[in-house]
Write a protein that holds these residues in place. Structure first.
Motif, PDB file in Angstrom:
ATOM      1  N   UNK A 199      26.544 -27.256  -9.679  1.00 35.28           N
ATOM      2  CA  UNK A 199      25.985 -28.511  -9.171  1.00 35.28           C
ATOM      3  C   UNK A 199      25.373 -29.351 -10.275  1.00 35.28           C
ATOM      4  N   UNK A 200      25.296 -30.656 -10.044  1.00 32.59           N
ATOM      5  CA  UNK A 200      24.597 -31.583 -10.929  1.00 32.59           C
ATOM      6  C   UNK A 200      23.349 -32.039 -10.185  1.00 32.59           C
ATOM      7  N   UNK A 201      22.182 -31.782 -10.741  1.00 30.77           N
ATOM      8  CA  UNK A 201      20.943 -32.105 -10.033  1.00 30.77           C
ATOM      9  C   UNK A 201      20.049 -33.018 -10.874  1.00 30.77           C
ATOM     10  N   UNK A 202      19.430 -33.985 -10.215  1.00 34.76           N
ATOM     11  CA  UNK A 202      18.468 -34.885 -10.860  1.00 34.76           C
ATOM     12  C   UNK A 202      17.075 -34.726 -10.256  1.00 34.76           C
ATOM     13  N   UNK A 203      17.027 -34.062  -9.110  1.00 37.92           N
ATOM     14  CA  UNK A 203      15.757 -33.785  -8.445  1.00 37.92           C
ATOM     15  C   UNK A 203      15.932 -32.549  -7.585  1.00 37.92           C
ATOM     16  N   UNK A 204      14.841 -32.103  -7.016  1.00 38.08           N
ATOM     17  CA  UNK A 204      14.826 -30.894  -6.196  1.00 38.08           C
ATOM     18  C   UNK A 204      14.429 -31.285  -4.784  1.00 38.08           C
ATOM     19  N   UNK A 205      15.181 -30.867  -3.771  1.00 39.44           N
ATOM     20  CA  UNK A 205      14.796 -31.193  -2.407  1.00 39.44           C
ATOM     21  C   UNK A 205      13.539 -30.420  -1.975  1.00 39.44           C
ATOM     22  N   UNK A 206      12.428 -31.089  -1.933  1.00 39.67           N
ATOM     23  CA  UNK A 206      11.165 -30.468  -1.538  1.00 39.67           C
ATOM     24  C   UNK A 206      10.224 -31.533  -0.982  1.00 39.67           C
ATOM     25  N   UNK A 207       9.343 -31.114  -0.080  1.00 41.69           N
ATOM     26  CA  UNK A 207       8.286 -32.002   0.409  1.00 41.69           C
ATOM     27  C   UNK A 207       6.996 -31.815  -0.382  1.00 41.69           C
ATOM     28  N   UNK A 208       6.960 -30.801  -1.239  1.00 48.11           N
ATOM     29  CA  UNK A 208       5.786 -30.594  -2.086  1.00 48.11           C
ATOM     30  C   UNK A 208       5.599 -31.806  -2.990  1.00 48.11           C
ATOM     31  N   UNK A 209       4.377 -32.236  -3.165  1.00 50.86           N
ATOM     32  CA  UNK A 209       4.113 -33.399  -4.020  1.00 50.86           C
ATOM     33  C   UNK A 209       4.044 -32.938  -5.470  1.00 50.86           C
ATOM     34  N   UNK A 210       5.222 -32.535  -5.961  1.00 55.44           N
ATOM     35  CA  UNK A 210       5.333 -32.016  -7.325  1.00 55.44           C
ATOM     36  C   UNK A 210       6.483 -32.710  -8.044  1.00 55.44           C
ATOM     37  N   UNK A 211       6.371 -32.744  -9.369  1.00 60.89           N
ATOM     38  CA  UNK A 211       7.460 -33.173 -10.233  1.00 60.89           C
ATOM     39  C   UNK A 211       7.642 -32.103 -11.302  1.00 60.89           C
ATOM     40  N   UNK A 212       8.733 -32.211 -12.049  1.00 58.76           N
ATOM     41  CA  UNK A 212       9.076 -31.212 -13.049  1.00 58.76           C
ATOM     42  C   UNK A 212       9.280 -31.895 -14.399  1.00 58.76           C
ATOM     43  N   UNK A 213       8.641 -31.379 -15.439  1.00 59.05           N
ATOM     44  CA  UNK A 213       8.754 -31.942 -16.779  1.00 59.05           C
ATOM     45  C   UNK A 213       9.785 -31.160 -17.582  1.00 59.05           C
ATOM     46  N   UNK A 214      10.723 -31.877 -18.182  1.00 61.24           N
ATOM     47  CA  UNK A 214      11.689 -31.266 -19.086  1.00 61.24           C
ATOM     48  C   UNK A 214      11.562 -31.916 -20.452  1.00 61.24           C
ATOM     49  N   UNK A 215      11.688 -31.104 -21.502  1.00 63.44           N
ATOM     50  CA  UNK A 215      11.565 -31.571 -22.882  1.00 63.44           C
ATOM     51  C   UNK A 215      12.845 -31.233 -23.630  1.00 63.44           C
ATOM     52  N   UNK A 216      13.435 -32.240 -24.269  1.00 64.21           N
ATOM     53  CA  UNK A 216      14.750 -32.067 -24.878  1.00 64.21           C
ATOM     54  C   UNK A 216      14.720 -31.974 -26.402  1.00 64.21           C
ATOM     55  N   UNK A 217      15.694 -31.356 -26.914  1.00 66.79           N
ATOM     56  CA  UNK A 217      16.209 -31.243 -28.282  1.00 66.79           C
ATOM     57  C   UNK A 217      15.392 -30.346 -29.196  1.00 66.79           C
ATOM     58  N   UNK A 218      14.096 -30.595 -29.400  1.00 64.34           N
ATOM     59  CA  UNK A 218      13.277 -29.728 -30.246  1.00 64.34           C
ATOM     60  C   UNK A 218      12.993 -30.272 -31.625  1.00 64.34           C
ATOM     61  N   UNK A 219      13.145 -31.592 -31.818  1.00 72.03           N
ATOM     62  CA  UNK A 219      12.987 -32.165 -33.158  1.00 72.03           C
ATOM     63  C   UNK A 219      11.562 -32.045 -33.692  1.00 72.03           C
ATOM     64  N   UNK A 220      10.579 -32.397 -32.893  1.00 67.75           N
ATOM     65  CA  UNK A 220       9.172 -32.335 -33.334  1.00 67.75           C
ATOM     66  C   UNK A 220       8.606 -30.953 -33.032  1.00 67.75           C
ATOM     67  N   UNK A 221       8.007 -30.345 -34.041  1.00 62.44           N
ATOM     68  CA  UNK A 221       7.458 -28.992 -33.882  1.00 62.44           C
ATOM     69  C   UNK A 221       5.977 -29.020 -34.252  1.00 62.44           C
ATOM     70  N   UNK A 222       5.200 -29.662 -33.419  1.00 64.80           N
ATOM     71  CA  UNK A 222       3.779 -29.900 -33.669  1.00 64.80           C
ATOM     72  C   UNK A 222       2.961 -28.710 -33.161  1.00 64.80           C
ATOM     73  N   UNK A 223       2.264 -27.991 -34.036  1.00 64.55           N
ATOM     74  CA  UNK A 223       1.446 -26.854 -33.587  1.00 64.55           C
ATOM     75  C   UNK A 223       0.404 -27.249 -32.538  1.00 64.55           C
ATOM     76  N   UNK A 224      -0.093 -28.481 -32.638  1.00 60.18           N
ATOM     77  CA  UNK A 224      -1.102 -28.913 -31.671  1.00 60.18           C
ATOM     78  C   UNK A 224      -0.531 -29.005 -30.259  1.00 60.18           C
ATOM     79  N   UNK A 225       0.769 -29.214 -30.140  1.00 56.67           N
ATOM     80  CA  UNK A 225       1.368 -29.248 -28.815  1.00 56.67           C
ATOM     81  C   UNK A 225       1.381 -27.848 -28.190  1.00 56.67           C
ATOM     82  N   UNK A 226       1.625 -26.844 -29.001  1.00 52.17           N
ATOM     83  CA  UNK A 226       1.547 -25.464 -28.499  1.00 52.17           C
ATOM     84  C   UNK A 226       0.127 -25.177 -28.013  1.00 52.17           C
ATOM     85  N   UNK A 227      -0.865 -25.613 -28.786  1.00 52.96           N
ATOM     86  CA  UNK A 227      -2.263 -25.429 -28.380  1.00 52.96           C
ATOM     87  C   UNK A 227      -2.550 -26.157 -27.065  1.00 52.96           C
ATOM     88  N   UNK A 228      -2.000 -27.363 -26.941  1.00 49.97           N
ATOM     89  CA  UNK A 228      -2.232 -28.168 -25.738  1.00 49.97           C
ATOM     90  C   UNK A 228      -1.674 -27.474 -24.494  1.00 49.97           C
TER      91      UNK A 228
END
Length: 222
Positions: free
Chosen positions: A22-51
């Motif tokens: 399947x090709x999905x752009x969202x998830x069928x749910x009534x929960x008031x939630x969203x999903x964060x996706x992060x692509x590629x991996x170019x920036x490797x900031x240690x502070x982001x791991x801490x965050x």
């Protein structure tokens, strides 16, 4: 940021072990939630791991071999937090512009590399730029390499603001948001952590929580 509700006992996205993915752009749910996706991996900031360690906000990472191979280790602490690593090709090409054999190589080599480096085979695949997502050729290539769904998105996080695909410019329950591992050189001086904080603010303003995408996806049995 509000805490996400408990994961649903009956996961709404159910993947199969074979056949068309399947090709999905969202998830069928009534929960008031969203999903964060992060692509590629170019920036490797240690502070982001801490965050992410401090905030415990779940993300899904779609990583590109040629972009991360200079520091595979950066993503392991993020993975250890429960954030899954998924397939985003070897060299980030426009998939509709390359042959079926090249598509398969891009996906299968990234699949093998990520499996070797992180110990788990990616279940999901995201084509660079979303290109070719709905073509039979790409679907077949994905099937041959192992992922069981193609994942797109509804919103894109820029430096300070969210870009929406809908005219009302509002998040909907189950939306998948696209962001990238980016640093000051590409964010007009902003850091990865500042961009991520802005994204969380936009989500919080609309009363949403961030849930773990994997908690809403049923992997194939076995």
């Amino acid at each position: 940021m509000a805490a996400a509700p408990a994961p649903p006992a009956d996961r709404p996205v159910k993947l199969t072990a074979s056949g068309t993915v399947p090709v999905i752009s969202d998830v069928p749910t009534k929960d008031k939630v969203v999903f964060i996706t992060l692509d590629d991996g170019a920036e490797k900031d240690p502070k982001f791991v801490e965050m992410l360690t401090d905030l415990k906000i779940p993300v899904t990472m779609f990583l590109t071999k040629d972009i991360i191979e200079n520091n595979y280790g950066y993503f392991k602490p993020l993975q250890a937090l429960g954030n899954h690593i998924q397939n985003h090709t070897v060299s980030h090409p426009q998939m509709s512009k390359i042959s079926a054999a090249k598509q398969k190589s891009e996906i299968c080599v990234d699949q093998a590399t990520l499996t070797q480096q992180y110990g788990t085979a990616p279940l999901l695949f995201r084509p660079p730029f979303g290109d070719g997502a709905n073509t039979p050729t790409l679907n077949t290539s994905v099937q041959q390499c192992g992922p069981r769904a193609i994942v797109l998105w509804r919103e894109t996080m820029q430096i300070h603001d969210m870009q929406y695909q809908t005219a009302d410019k509002k998040l909907k329950p189950g939306d998948i948001i696209l962001a990238h591992f980016r640093g000051p050189s590409e964010l007009k001086g902003e850091t990865m952590t500042a961009m991520f904080g802005e994204m969380l603010s936009r989500i919080q303003e609309q009363g949403f929580a961030v849930a773990r995408l994997d908690d809403y996806i049923q992997a194939p049995a076995g």
